[in-house]
Write a protein that holds these residues in place. Structure first.
Motif: not given
Length: 326
Positions: A43-46, A34-39, A8-23
């Protein structure tokens, strides 16, 4: 293969920490979110809730202990608890204890084993020894030896209101009918303060207060009313008890409310759109549920909370009382 947080982080172009914060609903820049949610969607990430729980020591789940799911008040309370928890991204385990202390002990162990983060409990069994101030536990109506947080409707006011409503409607010979347990809880104030208020108002008050569980309330009420033919107004411990009382009255070929008026306690309805089952003292069940959830989540987060919260009740007219006599 199942997508990971790194994907998710790679597709969104952000760090893993940013993905964690959004989740975890931690505020980030709107563009990042917006980038993280779109990724996540692409990816159908759960998120792996179990793995996250191991890291944070939190499961985002709460257990709700009920004596039975068959009582309408308990079922409605469970509905609003789940609704309030969902708003906070928590899930609920519904635990039907059947009033057995052994089952309730097992549910309490779930907290200690980090399977749930806390418990909201409506319990009348002998579990006092298992409850402590260190346990994230919010009780409904019942208090314990240790200073445990609990939420209750204003049972004292409820008893007083019932006495006054019966007097307004011309009832001078009244009665309380209900049951009790040895376990200390706030519901006992319904009888106590109905009696005290009836005496203050100059009403004659008889009492049928049986030890629970009650095997045949209808027969007990029949015998009681035969022994007290003067009774013209009754306040019951619950609305369901009021329904049984009405059945007993009809078996004696008397009419409700013409011959005997009945007021219950709870505010039960068959559906949200229908009238109350009986004239009743209404508990604010939705507010009780939301308050219990808010208090429990504060405890889980280490915040200070009041040990006792009392919520207001009110009288609602059903078809089991007469019009007010002015």
């Amino acid at each position: 293969m199942k997508a990971t947080m790194k994907d998710v982080a790679k597709l969104a172009g952000v760090g893993v920490g940013s993905v964690s914060r959004v989740i975890n609903n931690v505020p980030v820049k709107e563009s990042t979110a917006s980038k993280v949610k779109a990724a996540i969607k692409e990816l159908n990430y759960e998120p792996d809730i179990y793995a996250r729980g191991l890291k944070t020591n939190k499961t985002q789940t709460v257990a709700l202990i009920l004596p039975t799911v068959w009582h309408p008040f308990f079922s409605e309370f469970a509905y609003y608890v789940e609704e309030a928890l969902e708003e906070k991204n928590y899930k609920m385990y519904l635990c039907n204890s059947d009033g057995k202390s052994a089952k309730e002990y097992e549910y309490i162990q779930m907290v200690k084993q980090n399977k749930v983060d806390g418990i909201i409990g409506i319990t009348y069994s002998d579990i006092d020894q298992y409850i402590s101030t260190t346990l994230p536990f919010v009780s409904i109506d019942r208090y314990f030896t240790e200073d445990v947080i609990y939420v209750t409707a204003d049972n004292i006011a409820g008893g007083k209101i019932a006495a006054n409503e019966l007097k307004k409607r011309g009832a001078k010979n009244v009665a309380f009918i209900g049951g009790h347990q040895e376990i200390p809880n706030e519901t006992k104030n319904r009888r106590k303060h109905f009696q005290l208020e009836a005496e203050r108002l100059g009403l004659n008050c008889a009492v049928l207060d049986l030890h629970e569980p009650i095997s045949d309330l209808i027969s007990e009420v029949e015998r009681f009313l035969v022994a007290h033919p003067e009774i013209v107004g009754i306040f019951t411990i619950t609305d369901l008890a009021a329904v049984d009382v009405i059945k007993a009255i009809k078996k004696l070929e008397k009419r409700v409310p013409e011959d005997i008026q009945v007021i219950g306690f709870d505010g039960l309805k068959m559906t949200l759109a229908t009238d109350y089952l009986v004239s009743t003292i209404v508990q604010p069940v939705e507010e009780m549920a939301k308050t219990a959830v808010a208090l429990l989540l504060d405890v889980i987060q280490g915040k200070g909370t009041p040990s006792r919260t009392v919520l207001p009740v009110f009288f609602a007219e059903g078809n089991t009382t007469k019009n007010v006599i002015l």
